[in-house]
Motif scaffolding. Structure first.
Motif, mmCIF file in Angstrom:
data_model
loop_
_atom_site.group_PDB
_atom_site.id
_atom_site.type_symbol
_atom_site.label_atom_id
_atom_site.label_comp_id
_atom_site.label_asym_id
_atom_site.label_seq_id
_atom_site.Cartn_x
_atom_site.Cartn_y
_atom_site.Cartn_z
ATOM 1 N N ARG A 103 0.831 -1.205 0.000
ATOM 2 C CA ARG A 103 0.000 0.000 0.000
ATOM 3 C C ARG A 103 0.872 1.264 0.000
ATOM 4 O O ARG A 103 0.845 2.044 -0.921
ATOM 5 C CB ARG A 103 -0.932 0.018 1.224
ATOM 6 N N GLY A 104 1.647 1.446 1.038
ATOM 7 C CA GLY A 104 2.537 2.602 1.129
ATOM 8 C C GLY A 104 3.659 2.248 2.077
ATOM 9 O O GLY A 104 3.635 2.630 3.242
ATOM 10 N N ALA A 114 9.762 -12.005 2.733
ATOM 11 C CA ALA A 114 9.271 -10.640 2.541
ATOM 12 C C ALA A 114 9.607 -9.890 3.812
ATOM 13 O O ALA A 114 9.210 -10.310 4.910
ATOM 14 C CB ALA A 114 7.775 -10.626 2.286
ATOM 15 N N ALA A 115 10.376 -8.813 3.707
ATOM 16 C CA ALA A 115 10.826 -8.064 4.879
ATOM 17 C C ALA A 115 10.402 -6.612 4.749
ATOM 18 O O ALA A 115 10.406 -6.044 3.657
ATOM 19 C CB ALA A 115 12.344 -8.170 5.021
ATOM 20 N N LEU A 116 10.052 -6.004 5.874
ATOM 21 C CA LEU A 116 9.501 -4.647 5.858
ATOM 22 C C LEU A 116 10.338 -3.707 6.717
ATOM 23 O O LEU A 116 10.699 -4.028 7.850
ATOM 24 C CB LEU A 116 8.062 -4.686 6.383
ATOM 25 N N LEU A 117 10.653 -2.554 6.146
ATOM 26 C CA LEU A 117 11.398 -1.516 6.853
ATOM 27 C C LEU A 117 10.500 -0.373 7.301
ATOM 28 O O LEU A 117 10.856 0.391 8.201
ATOM 29 C CB LEU A 117 12.504 -0.964 5.948
ATOM 30 N N GLU A 118 9.343 -0.251 6.680
ATOM 31 C CA GLU A 118 8.429 0.848 6.994
ATOM 32 C C GLU A 118 7.019 0.419 6.638
ATOM 33 O O GLU A 118 6.799 -0.225 5.608
ATOM 34 C CB GLU A 118 8.826 2.095 6.196
ATOM 35 N N GLY A 119 6.045 0.749 7.501
ATOM 36 C CA GLY A 119 4.656 0.468 7.194
ATOM 37 C C GLY A 119 4.202 -0.907 7.640
ATOM 38 O O GLY A 119 4.802 -1.551 8.497
ATOM 39 N N THR A 120 3.122 -1.388 7.012
ATOM 40 C CA THR A 120 2.515 -2.689 7.314
ATOM 41 C C THR A 120 2.042 -3.314 6.014
ATOM 42 O O THR A 120 1.492 -2.619 5.158
ATOM 43 C CB THR A 120 1.310 -2.524 8.259
ATOM 44 N N VAL A 121 2.253 -4.628 5.850
ATOM 45 C CA VAL A 121 1.756 -5.322 4.664
ATOM 46 C C VAL A 121 1.176 -6.669 5.069
ATOM 47 O O VAL A 121 1.498 -7.217 6.124
ATOM 48 C CB VAL A 121 2.852 -5.561 3.590
ATOM 49 N N SER A 122 0.311 -7.192 4.208
ATOM 50 C CA SER A 122 -0.208 -8.545 4.389
ATOM 51 C C SER A 122 0.523 -9.475 3.434
ATOM 52 O O SER A 122 0.817 -9.114 2.297
ATOM 53 C CB SER A 122 -1.715 -8.585 4.122
ATOM 54 N N VAL A 123 0.834 -10.668 3.918
ATOM 55 C CA VAL A 123 1.516 -11.681 3.123
ATOM 56 C C VAL A 123 0.648 -12.929 3.119
ATOM 57 O O VAL A 123 0.223 -13.406 4.178
ATOM 58 C CB VAL A 123 2.907 -12.010 3.707
ATOM 59 N N ASP A 127 -3.730 -20.715 1.771
ATOM 60 C CA ASP A 127 -4.821 -20.232 2.616
ATOM 61 C C ASP A 127 -4.311 -19.541 3.877
ATOM 62 O O ASP A 127 -5.093 -19.216 4.775
ATOM 63 C CB ASP A 127 -5.754 -21.389 2.991
ATOM 64 N N GLN A 128 -3.000 -19.295 3.944
ATOM 65 C CA GLN A 128 -2.423 -18.589 5.097
ATOM 66 C C GLN A 128 -2.321 -17.097 4.799
ATOM 67 O O GLN A 128 -2.039 -16.710 3.679
ATOM 68 C CB GLN A 128 -1.014 -19.092 5.403
ATOM 69 N N GLU A 129 -2.527 -16.293 5.818
ATOM 70 C CA GLU A 129 -2.320 -14.849 5.694
ATOM 71 C C GLU A 129 -1.741 -14.326 7.000
ATOM 72 O O GLU A 129 -2.266 -14.608 8.076
ATOM 73 C CB GLU A 129 -3.621 -14.120 5.371
#
Length: 208
Positions: A103-104, A114-123, A127-129
């Motif tokens: 998203r942003g 999948a690694a995140l430095l800023e914000g929030t994401v769904s992976v 059927d897993q989230e």
């Protein structure tokens, strides 16, 4: 658009025809971009969606109206979406059997991570989230399960650190949120040759 390249970079259109990489080359649905050793490609998806393709990596771009998907076929991709997407926009990054909804946010995606430095994401994977926040990574394990765990500054790949170090505001925001200072030298650099020998076997590294 292909903003710039370094080293040996290949581009092909939706029919598999090889194109000559050049600055501001338009990239359309079905186009593929690949890098060889010690080579990188910077791609502007638009003025607020920036990506960098790591060495020895390949992606395919698929776009339908305001729906954008980047398929990471091999290697890793850094992304930095500087403004939240509009309500009718979607941007997904697919890698292996994972799909990451952007998203942003800012982070990177590999074949099984999948690694995140800023914000929030769904992976999602099957059927897993799971949801990951800044300073967390989702790892697709051999049994197909998604595992969420924190990571440290030493786990951030060199090609990502270079982009963060060039953007002082982004680096400051990441440090404020996660406590990670990514403006210094890569602490794993002295071990680069050793790690390269086992690159196909290594999923995650951490400096202790």
């Amino acid at each position: 658009h292909l903003r710039k390249t370094e080293g040996t970079v290949g581009v092909s259109d939706g029919e598999g025809k090889e194109l000559t990489p050049k600055g501001n080359l338009g990239l359309y649905s079905g186009y593929q971009v690949g890098t060889q050793a010690e080579s990188y490609a910077w791609i502007d998806l638009d003025r607020v969606k920036l990506t960098k393709l790591d060495a020895d990596s390949q992606i395919e771009i698929n776009k339908d109206g305001k729906k954008l998907e980047i398929n990471v076929k091999s290697g890793s991709l850094f992304f930095n979406v500087t403004e939240p997407l509009d309500d009718d926009e979607t941007m997904n990054i697919a890698a292996s059997t994972m799909i990451i909804g952007i998203r942003g946010t800012c982070g990177w995606v590999g074949e099984d991570t999948a690694a995140l430095l800023e914000g929030t994401v769904s992976v999602t994977a099957g059927d897993q989230e799971v949801t990951i926040n800044a300073g967390e990574m989702a790892v697709l394990k051999e049994d197909g399960k998604l595992e969420v765990k924190p990571f440290t500054a030493a786990s951030v790949p060199a090609f990502v650190r270079e982009e963060i170090a060039e953007d002082k505001k982004l680096a400051a925001d990441i440090q404020d949120t996660t406590g990670m200072d990514l403006t210094g030298a890569d602490p794993m650099a002295p071990y680069a040759d050793l790690l390269a020998k086992y690159l196909d076997e290594i999923l995650y590294t951490e400096f202790v």
